[in-house]
Scaffold this active site. Structure first.
Site, short mmCIF file in Angstrom:
data_model
loop_
_atom_site.label_atom_id
_atom_site.label_comp_id
_atom_site.label_asym_id
_atom_site.label_seq_id
_atom_site.Cartn_x
_atom_site.Cartn_y
_atom_site.Cartn_z
N TYR A 68 0.82 -1.21 0.00
CA TYR A 68 0.00 0.00 0.00
C TYR A 68 0.85 1.26 0.00
O TYR A 68 0.50 2.26 -0.65
CB TYR A 68 -1.00 0.00 1.17
CG TYR A 68 -2.24 -0.79 0.81
CD1 TYR A 68 -3.20 -0.24 -0.04
CD2 TYR A 68 -2.43 -2.09 1.25
CE1 TYR A 68 -4.32 -0.96 -0.41
CE2 TYR A 68 -3.54 -2.82 0.88
CZ TYR A 68 -4.49 -2.26 0.05
OH TYR A 68 -5.59 -2.96 -0.34
N HIS A 121 -14.76 2.08 -2.79
CA HIS A 121 -13.75 1.23 -2.15
C HIS A 121 -12.77 2.02 -1.28
O HIS A 121 -11.68 1.53 -0.99
CB HIS A 121 -13.00 0.40 -3.21
CG HIS A 121 -13.88 -0.61 -3.89
ND1 HIS A 121 -13.54 -1.21 -5.07
CD2 HIS A 121 -15.08 -1.12 -3.54
CE1 HIS A 121 -14.51 -2.05 -5.44
NE2 HIS A 121 -15.46 -2.01 -4.52
N CYS A 132 -9.49 -0.60 16.85
CA CYS A 132 -10.51 0.30 17.43
C CYS A 132 -11.15 1.20 16.38
O CYS A 132 -12.10 1.92 16.69
CB CYS A 132 -9.91 1.14 18.57
SG CYS A 132 -8.79 2.44 18.02
N CYS A 154 -4.86 2.21 21.08
CA CYS A 154 -5.02 0.83 21.57
C CYS A 154 -3.86 -0.08 21.16
O CYS A 154 -3.86 -1.26 21.53
CB CYS A 154 -6.35 0.25 21.05
SG CYS A 154 -6.27 -0.21 19.31
N GLY A 191 -13.40 1.65 -17.88
CA GLY A 191 -12.18 1.02 -17.36
C GLY A 191 -12.37 0.12 -16.16
O GLY A 191 -11.56 0.15 -15.24
C1 BJW Z 1 -8.62 0.34 -19.43
C2 BJW Z 1 -7.41 0.94 -19.78
C3 BJW Z 1 -7.47 2.23 -20.33
C4 BJW Z 1 -6.99 -1.03 -18.97
N1 BJW Z 1 -8.66 2.82 -20.49
N2 BJW Z 1 -9.77 0.95 -19.59
C5 BJW Z 1 -21.35 -11.73 -5.73
C6 BJW Z 1 -20.85 -12.74 -6.51
C7 BJW Z 1 -19.56 -13.23 -6.28
C8 BJW Z 1 -18.75 -12.72 -5.27
C9 BJW Z 1 -19.25 -11.71 -4.50
C10 BJW Z 1 -20.54 -11.24 -4.73
N3 BJW Z 1 -20.76 -10.24 -3.84
C11 BJW Z 1 -19.67 -10.08 -3.06
C12 BJW Z 1 -18.72 -10.98 -3.45
C13 BJW Z 1 -17.36 -11.13 -2.85
C14 BJW Z 1 -16.37 -10.10 -3.33
C15 BJW Z 1 -16.25 -10.21 -4.84
O1 BJW Z 1 -16.83 -9.45 -5.59
N4 BJW Z 1 -15.44 -11.13 -5.31
C16 BJW Z 1 -15.21 -11.29 -6.76
C17 BJW Z 1 -13.71 -11.29 -7.04
C18 BJW Z 1 -15.92 -12.51 -7.25
N5 BJW Z 1 -16.75 -8.76 -2.93
C19 BJW Z 1 -16.45 -8.27 -1.73
O2 BJW Z 1 -15.87 -8.95 -0.89
C20 BJW Z 1 -16.89 -6.86 -1.43
N6 BJW Z 1 -17.56 -6.85 -0.18
C21 BJW Z 1 -18.78 -7.33 -0.05
O3 BJW Z 1 -19.44 -7.71 -0.98
O4 BJW Z 1 -19.21 -7.36 1.23
C22 BJW Z 1 -20.47 -8.01 1.45
C23 BJW Z 1 -20.45 -8.58 2.80
C24 BJW Z 1 -21.63 -9.05 3.27
C25 BJW Z 1 -21.66 -9.56 4.52
C26 BJW Z 1 -20.51 -9.59 5.28
C27 BJW Z 1 -19.35 -9.11 4.79
C28 BJW Z 1 -19.31 -8.60 3.54
C29 BJW Z 1 -15.69 -5.94 -1.24
C30 BJW Z 1 -14.94 -5.72 -2.50
C31 BJW Z 1 -13.72 -4.86 -2.24
C32 BJW Z 1 -12.81 -4.77 -3.45
N7 BJW Z 1 -11.58 -4.24 -3.08
C33 BJW Z 1 -10.55 -4.02 -4.09
C34 BJW Z 1 -9.29 -3.56 -3.35
C35 BJW Z 1 -9.51 -2.14 -2.84
C36 BJW Z 1 -8.33 -1.64 -2.12
C37 BJW Z 1 -7.14 -1.51 -3.00
O5 BJW Z 1 -7.16 -0.70 -3.97
O6 BJW Z 1 -6.18 -2.21 -2.74
O7 BJW Z 1 -10.98 -3.01 -5.03
S1 BJW Z 1 -10.25 -5.41 -5.15
C38 BJW Z 1 -9.93 -4.49 -6.60
O8 BJW Z 1 -10.92 -4.78 -7.60
C39 BJW Z 1 -10.15 -3.01 -6.21
C40 BJW Z 1 -10.90 -2.49 -7.41
O9 BJW Z 1 -11.60 -1.31 -7.06
C41 BJW Z 1 -11.78 -3.64 -7.79
C42 BJW Z 1 -12.30 -3.58 -9.19
O10 BJW Z 1 -11.27 -3.67 -10.12
P1 BJW Z 1 -11.35 -2.83 -11.47
O11 BJW Z 1 -11.33 -1.39 -11.16
O12 BJW Z 1 -12.43 -3.32 -12.34
O13 BJW Z 1 -9.90 -3.15 -12.10
P2 BJW Z 1 -9.46 -4.39 -13.04
O14 BJW Z 1 -7.98 -4.44 -13.00
O15 BJW Z 1 -10.18 -5.61 -12.70
O16 BJW Z 1 -9.93 -3.95 -14.49
C43 BJW Z 1 -9.34 -2.85 -15.16
C44 BJW Z 1 -10.07 -2.67 -16.49
O17 BJW Z 1 -9.54 -1.53 -17.14
C45 BJW Z 1 -9.91 -3.84 -17.46
O18 BJW Z 1 -11.19 -4.16 -18.00
C46 BJW Z 1 -8.99 -3.29 -18.55
O19 BJW Z 1 -9.25 -3.85 -19.83
C47 BJW Z 1 -9.35 -1.83 -18.51
N8 BJW Z 1 -8.30 -0.90 -19.00
N9 BJW Z 1 -6.39 0.05 -19.56
C48 BJW Z 1 -9.78 2.16 -20.15
N10 BJW Z 1 -6.32 2.88 -20.75
ZN ZN Z 2 -6.75 1.50 17.84
#
Ligand code: BJW
Ligand code: ZN
Length: 252
Positions: A68, A121, A132, A154, A191
């Site tokens: 990070y 996010h 905490c 904490c 994206g």
């Molecule tokens: C371009 C380009 C250019 C390249 N121009 N484009 C339903 C079904 C299945 C699973 C789940 C579900 N609901 C929940 C889940 C579980 C899970 C999940 O979704 N898992 C999947 C992997 C299947 N979700 C969660 O756990 C979420 N929480 C939740 O649902 O809680 C519910 C709950 C209920 C009860 C108790 C507890 C919980 C939380 C999700 C958090 C995601 N976090 C991250 C990390 C954030 C911190 C960090 O930055 O480190 O977020 S993961 C990562 O993926 C990050 C991103 O925001 C996120 C999305 O990625 P993104 O932005 O789409 O990036 P890429 O790399 O995937 O794609 C890039 C795109 O750009 C590509 O298409 C390229 O082609 C394109 N591109 N160049 C335009 N120049």
């Molecule tokens: Zn603390």
């Protein structure tokens, strides 16, 4: 492509309510790595569960902290908004009821001039205690440490203010995003791979409620197949073209 850019511009001008959902791809041309790109993406070097989850943080806090901190420097100090971010900020001024929702944890939309951005996010520049949950102001010395700092209250481990897998998204933000999606006449999706839920469900929700989906991405995927208008290419090139087209139509 020209006719599809025109079609997208017309749809946006005619819409009463426009919502835009961005993902890592919009920041790719600012030099910030996406998550799932096989050559340069973060997940090509690390297992997501190992880095962006409670389990991963507890197993190896130093690895997660250093990852990070490297990204914090890359996205806040070294990166600048690209023409895609700038065009989106301009679209906010041109279109009525424009809501910008991002999955990104950088601040490049705000740096480009977008306001009221919904961060689903979290934000990589904020910190809180993993035990905490009190906020923490990071010092320069803590930023370069190999391990997460300790909470002054904490003694718990300090972590970035982002949403990890298995964690709830901030309630106000997800509710605002849901409402915006349901009210949209047009949803512009830029994206994102559309893999991570619940954010990935926003385009289909908007479509169910009657929105036209415009997807901008260099790659074809599930989202591009469901979109009414797919504009294949980098957002830093396509978004300024849409803006130009809107300006031409408005000048007529
Ligand atoms: C371009 C380009 C250019 C390249 N121009 N484009 C339903 C079904 C299945 C699973 C789940 C579900 N609901 C929940 C889940 C579980 C899970 C999940 O979704 N898992 C999947 C992997 C299947 N979700 C969660 O756990 C979420 N929480 C939740 O649902 O809680 C519910 C709950 C209920 C009860 C108790 C507890 C919980 C939380 C999700 C958090 C995601 N976090 C991250 C990390 C954030 C911190 C960090 O930055 O480190 O977020 S993961 C990562 O993926 C990050 C991103 O925001 C996120 C999305 O990625 P993104 O932005 O789409 O990036 P890429 O790399 O995937 O794609 C890039 C795109 O750009 C590509 O298409 C390229 O082609 C394109 N591109 N160049 C335009 N120049
Ligand atoms: Zn603390």
């Amino acid at each position: 492509m020209d006719s599809r850019i025109k079609e997208a511009a017309l749809q946006l001008i005619e819409a009463s309510t426009v919502t835009c959902l961005t993902g890592a791809g919009v920041s790719a041309e600012s030099g910030i790595s996406t998550f799932r790109d096989p050559q340069s993406g973060y997940w090509s070097q690390f297992d997501p569960e190992q880095l962006a989850s409670q389990r991963g943080f507890k197993r190896d806090p130093g690895l997660v902290w250093r990852w990070y901190m490297e990204r914090l420097v890359g996205s806040t100090i070294n990166a600048q908004p690209n023409p895609g971010h700038i065009a989106l900020a301009q679209l906010q001024n041109r279109l009525s009821n424009f809501t910008l929702i991002t999955q990104n944890v950088d601040n490049l939309h705000e740096q480009a001039g977008s306001t009221n951005v919904i961060h689903l996010h979290g934000n990589i520049s904020t910190f809180f205690c993993n035990s905490c949950r009190r906020d923490h102001i990071l010092s320069d010395a803590e930023r370069t440490d190999d391990l997460p700092p300790s909470c002054h209250h904490c003694g718990g481990m300090i972590r970035p203010g982002v949403v990890w897998f298995g964690e709830q998204l901030p309630r106000a933000e997800i509710e605002a995003a849901w409402s915006a999606a349901q009210a949209s006449d047009v949803m512009l999706v830029v994206g994102t791979s559309g893999i991570v839920y619940p954010a990935a469900g926003l385009p289909s929700l908007a479509q169910e409620f009657g929105a036209v989906i415009i997807d901008i991405n260099p790659e074809r995927d599930a989202l591009s197949s469901m979109a009414e208008i797919f504009l294949q290419g980098p957002s830093g090139e396509i978004l300024p073209q849409i803006l130009d087209e809107i300006d031409k139509i408005n000048a007529k």
